[in-house]
Design an enzyme around this catalytic site. Structure first.
Site, mmCIF file in Angstrom:
data_model
loop_
_atom_site.group_PDB
_atom_site.id
_atom_site.type_symbol
_atom_site.label_atom_id
_atom_site.label_comp_id
_atom_site.label_asym_id
_atom_site.label_seq_id
_atom_site.Cartn_x
_atom_site.Cartn_y
_atom_site.Cartn_z
ATOM 1 N N GLU A 25 -70.445 90.705 41.584
ATOM 2 C CA GLU A 25 -70.985 89.495 40.969
ATOM 3 C C GLU A 25 -70.374 89.215 39.594
ATOM 4 O O GLU A 25 -70.949 88.493 38.781
ATOM 5 C CB GLU A 25 -72.506 89.619 40.843
ATOM 6 C CG GLU A 25 -73.207 89.721 42.180
ATOM 7 C CD GLU A 25 -74.708 89.901 42.018
ATOM 8 O OE1 GLU A 25 -75.404 88.890 41.768
ATOM 9 O OE2 GLU A 25 -75.188 91.032 42.132
ATOM 10 N N SER A 153 -76.705 88.032 44.909
ATOM 11 C CA SER A 153 -75.993 86.756 45.100
ATOM 12 C C SER A 153 -75.640 86.491 46.564
ATOM 13 O O SER A 153 -74.684 85.778 46.853
ATOM 14 C CB SER A 153 -74.720 86.705 44.237
ATOM 15 O OG SER A 153 -75.061 86.682 42.881
ATOM 16 N N TYR A 219 -73.947 78.930 43.993
ATOM 17 C CA TYR A 219 -73.093 78.791 42.808
ATOM 18 C C TYR A 219 -72.052 77.671 42.881
ATOM 19 O O TYR A 219 -71.540 77.251 41.853
ATOM 20 C CB TYR A 219 -72.369 80.117 42.545
ATOM 21 C CG TYR A 219 -73.328 81.247 42.317
ATOM 22 C CD1 TYR A 219 -74.166 81.262 41.209
ATOM 23 C CD2 TYR A 219 -73.422 82.293 43.212
ATOM 24 C CE1 TYR A 219 -75.069 82.293 40.997
ATOM 25 C CE2 TYR A 219 -74.323 83.331 43.021
ATOM 26 C CZ TYR A 219 -75.139 83.322 41.909
ATOM 27 O OH TYR A 219 -76.023 84.338 41.713
ATOM 28 N N ARG A 258 -87.039 87.487 38.823
ATOM 29 C CA ARG A 258 -87.164 86.376 39.770
ATOM 30 C C ARG A 258 -87.353 86.947 41.167
ATOM 31 O O ARG A 258 -86.581 87.810 41.600
ATOM 32 C CB ARG A 258 -85.915 85.499 39.733
ATOM 33 C CG ARG A 258 -86.117 84.109 40.325
ATOM 34 C CD ARG A 258 -84.793 83.429 40.623
ATOM 35 N NE ARG A 258 -84.219 83.955 41.858
ATOM 36 C CZ ARG A 258 -82.975 84.399 41.976
ATOM 37 N NH1 ARG A 258 -82.157 84.393 40.944
ATOM 38 N NH2 ARG A 258 -82.541 84.859 43.136
ATOM 39 N N ASP A 260 -87.742 86.265 45.392
ATOM 40 C CA ASP A 260 -87.394 85.343 46.467
ATOM 41 C C ASP A 260 -88.362 85.560 47.627
ATOM 42 O O ASP A 260 -88.586 86.706 48.051
ATOM 43 C CB ASP A 260 -85.956 85.576 46.923
ATOM 44 C CG ASP A 260 -84.954 85.303 45.811
ATOM 45 O OD1 ASP A 260 -85.247 84.455 44.944
ATOM 46 O OD2 ASP A 260 -83.885 85.944 45.794
ATOM 47 N N GLU A 273 -87.018 89.910 47.990
ATOM 48 C CA GLU A 273 -86.470 90.815 46.977
ATOM 49 C C GLU A 273 -86.858 90.332 45.592
ATOM 50 O O GLU A 273 -87.347 89.219 45.415
ATOM 51 C CB GLU A 273 -84.946 90.902 47.089
ATOM 52 C CG GLU A 273 -84.222 89.597 46.834
ATOM 53 C CD GLU A 273 -82.702 89.758 46.913
ATOM 54 O OE1 GLU A 273 -82.155 90.407 46.009
ATOM 55 O OE2 GLU A 273 -82.093 89.228 47.848
ATOM 56 N N ASN A 275 -85.113 90.149 41.638
ATOM 57 C CA ASN A 275 -83.913 90.268 40.796
ATOM 58 C C ASN A 275 -84.350 90.499 39.360
ATOM 59 O O ASN A 275 -85.137 89.723 38.817
ATOM 60 C CB ASN A 275 -83.072 88.986 40.876
ATOM 61 C CG ASN A 275 -82.568 88.725 42.274
ATOM 62 O OD1 ASN A 275 -81.569 89.272 42.688
ATOM 63 N ND2 ASN A 275 -83.288 87.899 43.025
ATOM 64 N N GLY A 279 -79.499 85.020 37.583
ATOM 65 C CA GLY A 279 -78.412 84.192 37.081
ATOM 66 C C GLY A 279 -78.858 83.265 35.964
ATOM 67 O O GLY A 279 -80.003 82.811 35.917
#
Length: 313
Positions: A25, A153, A219, A258, A260, A273, A275, A279
């Site tokens: 990443e 990502s 992205y 964060r 998901d 998951e 994070n 990002g």
């Protein structure tokens, strides 16, 4: 705890923004790190950037660093190793500590923790052979999604609907990680929910014409939809936010994170998951959620940095 930072920018001292690194990443981290660095400097913080490479230990010894803002995505920055190094060096840092960082980076063990607490997460299996693929199909059926256990990502991920495709996806994911996870596919909307300083920010519903919210959708693409407000009823949104808080508490996140989450056709939420270094690019989700909560990008990075003072100062 207030989302807003009330500290004088000079109170942070000399801040090293750590970005780049050598994970898969890296490119995203470079964008995130430069955005964070620019915001800190424009706020009056004495900040400078370090692209983390082979000379990092030397830089750490030679530079005067009062605290570190970690914007390293993936391995080497989000997995507990950088957090441990900074703790050994006595340098306060942003975000989660060693244990939470290492745990959240390991999708398999995160799921095991959630399951032990009765939190909903899709059924899964671990792949290390063709026989494992066959067993996973027998147990979980199709469709399935294949994931490297320690990447972010959406790198190395693939949706599969046949044994042949599963074997190929497992072999591809194994190029990124020796441990490969396969999960039941959940059909329905995906939500991402940010935590900041102990508070749950407004959820975002993601929409993409891609098969799933993959690297390109995250992205590069211009056709990804970000719905905020997320469109849930007040009751379901409260349920989603409470589930996110429990999921992050189970992992032990600090500062910011964060999660998901998928929602199936019956309205049930499923944790995917967490994070711990999300990002921070122009396509990123935490800045979007922060805006909906009344914080611009500069206020967001200052709040993340201020948490490092209160949590570990």
């Amino acid at each position: 705890m207030s989302l807003h930072n009330t500290l004088d920018p000079r109170a942070f001292g000399r801040v090293a923004v750590l970005f780049g690194g050598n994970s898969a990443e890296r490119e995203v981290s470079l964008k995130s790190g430069n955005a964070v660095l620019s915001a800190l400097q424009s706020a009056g913080v004495d900040a400078f950037g370090i692209d983390v490479g082979a000379d990092f230990l030397q830089r750490l010894a030679n530079e005067h660093i009062d605290r570190a803002f970690i914007v390293l995505h993936g391995r080497g920055g989000e997995d507990g190793s950088m957090q441990g190094l900074l703790e050994c060096a006595g340098i306060p840092y942003t975000g989660s500590g060693i244990l939470a960082s290492a745990l959240a980076m390991d999708k398999l063990r995160t799921k095991q923790v959630w399951r032990s607490l009765g939190l909903p997460t899709p059924r899964h299996a671990v792949l290390s052979s063709v026989a494992d693929c066959e067993a996973a199909v027998a147990e979980l059926g199709f469709p399935l999604i294949v994931k490297p256990a320690h990447e972010g990502s959406s790198i190395g991920m693939a949706k599969v609907e046949s044994l042949e495709a599963l074997v190929a996806a497992w072999q591809d994911a194994a190029c990124y990680d020796s441990q490969v996870l396969v999960e039941q596919w959940i059909t329905g909307p995906e939500y991402t929910i940010a935590m900041l300083r102990g508070e749950v920010l407004p959820p975002i519903r993601l929409g993409t014409p891609h098969t799933f919210y993959d690297y390109d959708a995250k992205y590069l693409a211009d056709d990804t939809q970000y719905c905020i407000p997320c469109g849930l009823s007040a009751e379901k949104e409260a349920e989603l936010k409470a589930l996110t808080a429990r999921a992050c508490e189970a992992v032990g996140t600090q500062g910011w994170a964060r999660a998901d989450v998928m929602q199936d056709a019956d309205g049930q939420f499923w944790l995917l998951e967490v994070n711990t270094v999300p990002g921070m690019t122009d396509h990123s989700l935490v800045p979007m959620a922060a805006r909906a909560a009344g914080l611009d990008f500069q206020q967001l990075v200052l709040a993340i940095l201020a948490d490092s003072v209160e949590a570990r100062g």
